[in-house]
Design an enzyme around this catalytic site. Structure first.
Site, PDB file in Angstrom:
ATOM      1  N   ASP A  41      -0.929   1.216  -4.077  1.00 18.13           N
ATOM      2  CA  ASP A  41      -1.822   0.228  -4.699  1.00 18.13           C
ATOM      3  C   ASP A  41      -3.164   0.829  -5.088  1.00 18.13           C
ATOM      4  O   ASP A  41      -4.080   0.114  -5.480  1.00 18.13           O
ATOM      5  CB  ASP A  41      -2.021  -0.989  -3.790  1.00 18.13           C
TER       6      ASP A  41
ATOM      7  N   SER B 247       0.816  -1.207   0.000  1.00 19.85           N
ATOM      8  CA  SER B 247       0.000   0.000   0.000  1.00 19.85           C
ATOM      9  C   SER B 247       0.856   1.267   0.000  1.00 19.85           C
ATOM     10  O   SER B 247       1.593   1.522  -0.939  1.00 19.85           O
ATOM     11  CB  SER B 247      -0.949  -0.048   1.202  1.00 19.85           C
TER      12      SER B 247
ATOM     13  N   ASP C 109      -5.703   2.162  -3.573  1.00 18.98           N
ATOM     14  CA  ASP C 109      -6.982   1.939  -2.889  1.00 18.98           C
ATOM     15  C   ASP C 109      -7.366   3.130  -2.024  1.00 18.98           C
ATOM     16  O   ASP C 109      -8.411   3.121  -1.388  1.00 18.98           O
ATOM     17  CB  ASP C 109      -6.979   0.650  -2.075  1.00 18.98           C
TER      18      ASP C 109
ATOM     19  N   ASP D 224      -2.201   6.213  -3.490  1.00 19.70           N
ATOM     20  CA  ASP D 224      -1.086   5.529  -2.831  1.00 19.70           C
ATOM     21  C   ASP D 224      -0.591   4.414  -3.740  1.00 19.70           C
ATOM     22  O   ASP D 224      -1.038   4.260  -4.875  1.00 19.70           O
ATOM     23  CB  ASP D 224      -1.487   5.024  -1.449  1.00 19.70           C
TER      24      ASP D 224
END
Length: 456
Positions: A243, A101, A245, A241
């Protein structure tokens, strides 16, 4: 028994804490647990972000999954919500995302999804953990045509982008955007997505090299984005960010708009469209008191859960709600997705802004929520020491005294991170200087009790 899963999957320093051996075990046990009710050869969707260790860990994870007899469709570099969507869209039995993340490149993680594209329940994670700790000796391993097959699915990221376009309901003609993809999983999709909707896009953080993911960029380092917004005269900025999400926005005046601000804007827009289920927003204990006051004024109900988007999602599913999220920028729009999706959040956020008229700026819209002064401090501690420090009598007394000084005019929250060896301090009050001083004193107590170098 040690615990593998944190609040967002299994995470650690790649090849040290999150080793290929552990990745294999997660793949093997995860495949057995998540597909035990299937009566066909099961299929996993696997995706990853851009950090250097993803290839190593993907190879091990996929080996574990296929060794358990499940097929794997490898979607390559794709956002975490893209894996969740593909899992559901392709009718797969489970999904796995390799990403840490917002963390720096030396960290990595593995997140698992159920057949419907939802993150796993605590009980399911505990079953997987128990199987790993018990070991696989004596277990039947498939041979011959029962071994899983690996298939590359290079068009998965394009399918996901086209899905977002198909539900966008948005014309961004004439809008100037600056987008920061954090040198992460959204670098291929986000610029193309917003350009396809008519926006003039300046793209930052779109040159991943395996090491620069989240480095001075993305949603946790949005100051650079703010400078670009001001310099270019853009209407706003969007920071994802690693990833993708989560999302943090920057208004036309260069001011950050966190998850609380975005949920306030989204709630009013969804309510006007008749789409805010039960007039309720689901947030966490970390959300600013200003969101609570805004909800009261607008006639909405604000419900708080424990920290972690999984707990927000659990409450939303249980109560049939449509909007929830975290201050950090994880926003869940359950009518459109099964998990937090930064690019989807951006689409719905932009729709809310554009819907107020082409001349309306985010710097004006954000005034609907007045944020209380808040201090967030992260203190890095030795691995495994957080609980002992938080429970230490010296620290509990310091927390008690701070709470007394704040009284009913403020809030104090102490918790350990679910993804890193950190103790997080959050203090809200009426005076910024005062609460900053309170936070500094608590930080000093943690340091005396054995913390590493502090990291705010």
């Amino acid at each position: 028994m040690a615990k593998l899963f944190g609040t967002d999957g299994v995470r650690g320093v790649a090849n040290q804490e999150l080793t290929p051996d552990l990745a294999f075990s997660l793949g093997f046990a995860g495949a057995l647990v998540l597909t035990e009710e299937t009566h066909h050869k099961p299929t996993f969707i696997v995706g990853a972000d851009t950090r250097i260790s993803c290839g190593m860990l993907a190879s091990a994870l996929i080996a574990g999954i296929t060794s358990a007899g499940a097929d794997v469709i490898d979607a390559g570099v794709i956002a975490t919500p893209g894996v969740a969507w593909l899992t559901r869209e392709l009718g797969a039995d489970a999904g796995a995302m390799i990403s840490a993340s917002h963390n720096s490149y030396e960290f990595n993680g593995i997140k698992l999804f159920s057949a419907g594209g939802f993150k796993l329940a605590d009980e399911t994670e505990e079953t997987i953990e128990a199987m790993i700790f018990a070991g696989f000796d004596g277990m039947d391993r498939p041979v011959g045509d029962r071994v899983g097959r690996l298939t590359d699915y290079d068009k998965g990221v394009e399918d996901y982008k086209n899905h977002l376009l198909s539900i966008a309901d948005l014309d961004l003609s004439g809008m100037r955007l600056v987008i920061d993809c954090a040198n992460g999983a959204s670098f291929q999709t986000a610029p193309a997505l917003f350009r396809a909707l008519g926006a003039e896009v300046t793209a930052l953080g779109v040159e991943p090299d395996g090491f620069n993911i989240n480095r001075d960029c993305g949603s946790t380092h949005a100051k650079n984005l703010a400078a670009h917004v001001l310099e270019s005269g853009a209407h706003l900025g969007l920071a994802f960010d690693g990833d993708a999400d989560r999302l943090i926005a920057v208004d036309d005046q260069g001011q950050l708009c966190d998850g609380d601000v975005m949920m306030a804007v989204l709630a009013r827009d969804l309510d006007q469209r008749g789409m805010l289920a039960r007039k309720t927003i689901v947030a966490t204990v970390m959300s600013n008191l200003g969101l609570e006051k805004m909800a009261e004024r607008e006639g909405f109900l604000l419900v708080r859960t424990a920290v972690g988007d999984r707990y927000v999602l659990e409450h939303m599913l249980r109560e049939g709600l449509s909007l929830g999220g975290e201050q950090s920028g994880h926003v869940i729009l359950l009518d459109d997705a099964t998990t937090g999706d930064g690019q989807l959040t951006a689409l719905r956020f932009l729709r809310a802004i554009v819907g107020q008229g082409r001349d309306v700026r985010l710097s004006e819209m954000r005034k609907m929520i007045e944020l209380f002064p808040q201090v967030l401090v992260n203190v890095r501690v030795d691995q495994g020491r957080a609980d002992a420090i938080i429970d230490h009598p010296q620290f509990t007394e310091a927390v008690r005294l701070t709470g007394e000084k704040l009284g009913e005019a403020g809030r104090l929250l102490i918790r350990k991170s679910g993804t890193e060896p950190l103790i997080r301090i959050m203090i809200e009050g009426q005076d910024q200087e005062e609460i900053s001083d309170y936070a500094a004193r608590l930080q000093e107590v943690i340091s005396r009790l054995g913390a590493k170098k502090q990291k705010g």
